[in-house]
Design a protein around this motif. Sequence first.
Motif, PDB file in Angstrom:
ATOM      1  N   ARG A  15      18.044 -40.440  20.406  1.00  0.00           N
ATOM      2  CA  ARG A  15      17.913 -41.662  19.601  1.00  0.00           C
ATOM      3  C   ARG A  15      18.509 -41.369  18.231  1.00  0.00           C
ATOM      4  N   ALA A  16      19.476 -42.160  17.799  1.00  0.00           N
ATOM      5  CA  ALA A  16      20.106 -41.976  16.495  1.00  0.00           C
ATOM      6  C   ALA A  16      19.092 -42.243  15.396  1.00  0.00           C
ATOM      7  N   ALA A  17      19.069 -41.370  14.389  1.00  0.00           N
ATOM      8  CA  ALA A  17      18.115 -41.523  13.298  1.00  0.00           C
ATOM      9  C   ALA A  17      18.797 -41.603  11.947  1.00  0.00           C
ATOM     10  N   GLY A  18      20.001 -41.092  11.827  1.00  0.00           N
ATOM     11  CA  GLY A  18      20.696 -41.117  10.556  1.00  0.00           C
ATOM     12  C   GLY A  18      22.177 -40.855  10.731  1.00  0.00           C
ATOM     13  N   PHE A  19      22.941 -41.317   9.771  1.00  0.00           N
ATOM     14  CA  PHE A  19      24.389 -41.163   9.796  1.00  0.00           C
ATOM     15  C   PHE A  19      24.837 -40.516   8.497  1.00  0.00           C
ATOM     16  N   GLY A  23      30.590 -39.971   9.525  1.00  0.00           N
ATOM     17  CA  GLY A  23      30.353 -40.644  10.789  1.00  0.00           C
ATOM     18  C   GLY A  23      29.521 -39.846  11.767  1.00  0.00           C
ATOM     19  N   GLY A  24      29.049 -38.685  11.373  1.00  0.00           N
ATOM     20  CA  GLY A  24      28.188 -37.876  12.233  1.00  0.00           C
ATOM     21  C   GLY A  24      26.811 -38.498  12.356  1.00  0.00           C
ATOM     22  N   VAL A  25      26.180 -38.290  13.482  1.00  0.00           N
ATOM     23  CA  VAL A  25      24.878 -38.890  13.762  1.00  0.00           C
ATOM     24  C   VAL A  25      23.838 -37.805  13.968  1.00  0.00           C
ATOM     25  N   SER A  26      22.673 -37.989  13.366  1.00  0.00           N
ATOM     26  CA  SER A  26      21.556 -37.073  13.537  1.00  0.00           C
ATOM     27  C   SER A  26      20.557 -37.698  14.504  1.00  0.00           C
ATOM     28  N   ALA A  27      19.887 -36.853  15.274  1.00  0.00           N
ATOM     29  CA  ALA A  27      18.923 -37.327  16.262  1.00  0.00           C
ATOM     30  C   ALA A  27      17.527 -37.431  15.666  1.00  0.00           C
ATOM     31  N   LEU A  28      16.726 -38.270  16.262  1.00  0.00           N
ATOM     32  CA  LEU A  28      15.350 -38.467  15.832  1.00  0.00           C
ATOM     33  C   LEU A  28      14.523 -37.193  15.995  1.00  0.00           C
ATOM     34  N   CYS A  29      14.807 -36.393  16.990  1.00  0.00           N
ATOM     35  CA  CYS A  29      14.003 -35.210  17.284  1.00  0.00           C
ATOM     36  C   CYS A  29      14.388 -33.980  16.465  1.00  0.00           C
ATOM     37  N   PHE A  30      15.454 -34.036  15.679  1.00  0.00           N
ATOM     38  CA  PHE A  30      15.859 -32.885  14.876  1.00  0.00           C
ATOM     39  C   PHE A  30      14.930 -32.735  13.689  1.00  0.00           C
ATOM     40  N   ARG A  32      15.591 -30.943  10.935  1.00  0.00           N
ATOM     41  CA  ARG A  32      16.459 -31.122   9.772  1.00  0.00           C
ATOM     42  C   ARG A  32      17.623 -32.007  10.194  1.00  0.00           C
ATOM     43  N   PRO A  33      18.053 -32.946   9.356  1.00  0.00           N
ATOM     44  CA  PRO A  33      19.203 -33.783   9.726  1.00  0.00           C
ATOM     45  C   PRO A  33      20.461 -32.937   9.912  1.00  0.00           C
ATOM     46  N   ARG A  34      21.080 -33.086  11.062  1.00  0.00           N
ATOM     47  CA  ARG A  34      22.355 -32.424  11.347  1.00  0.00           C
ATOM     48  C   ARG A  34      23.063 -33.237  12.419  1.00  0.00           C
ATOM     49  N   GLU A  35      24.348 -33.007  12.567  1.00  0.00           N
ATOM     50  CA  GLU A  35      25.133 -33.765  13.535  1.00  0.00           C
ATOM     51  C   GLU A  35      24.798 -33.340  14.965  1.00  0.00           C
ATOM     52  N   ILE A  36      24.810 -34.298  15.860  1.00  0.00           N
ATOM     53  CA  ILE A  36      24.633 -34.020  17.283  1.00  0.00           C
ATOM     54  C   ILE A  36      25.933 -33.427  17.817  1.00  0.00           C
ATOM     55  N   ASN A  37      25.825 -32.359  18.605  1.00  0.00           N
ATOM     56  CA  ASN A  37      26.987 -31.765  19.252  1.00  0.00           C
ATOM     57  C   ASN A  37      27.374 -32.663  20.425  1.00  0.00           C
ATOM     58  N   LEU A  38      28.445 -33.413  20.256  1.00  0.00           N
ATOM     59  CA  LEU A  38      28.840 -34.398  21.263  1.00  0.00           C
ATOM     60  C   LEU A  38      29.443 -33.783  22.516  1.00  0.00           C
ATOM     61  N   ARG A  39      29.632 -32.479  22.544  1.00  0.00           N
ATOM     62  CA  ARG A  39      30.097 -31.823  23.775  1.00  0.00           C
ATOM     63  C   ARG A  39      28.972 -31.705  24.790  1.00  0.00           C
TER      64      ARG A  39
END
Length: 65
Positions: A15-19, A23-30, A32-39
């Motif tokens: 679930r996206a929680a922050g941008f 344009g990187g997106v952080s997940a709700l479960c992280f 600390r805010p960091r980008e999701i590894n899209l691979r």
Amino acid sequence: MATDDPYHDRKIYHRAAGFNERGGVSALCFSRPREINLRVASWTIRDDAVTCPKCRKILEAMEGE
């Protein structure tokens, strides 16, 4: 991985929680805010499409409030 995914090619949807400004997106479960590894994973804003167990647990707790 799930046993119904023999090739291990299905991505987990967070679930996206922050941008961020790039344009990187952080997940709700992280924690600390960091980008999701899209691979290895992806993101969504639709609560019913989330497959990450941690994100789903947080969403369920938010609905209970």
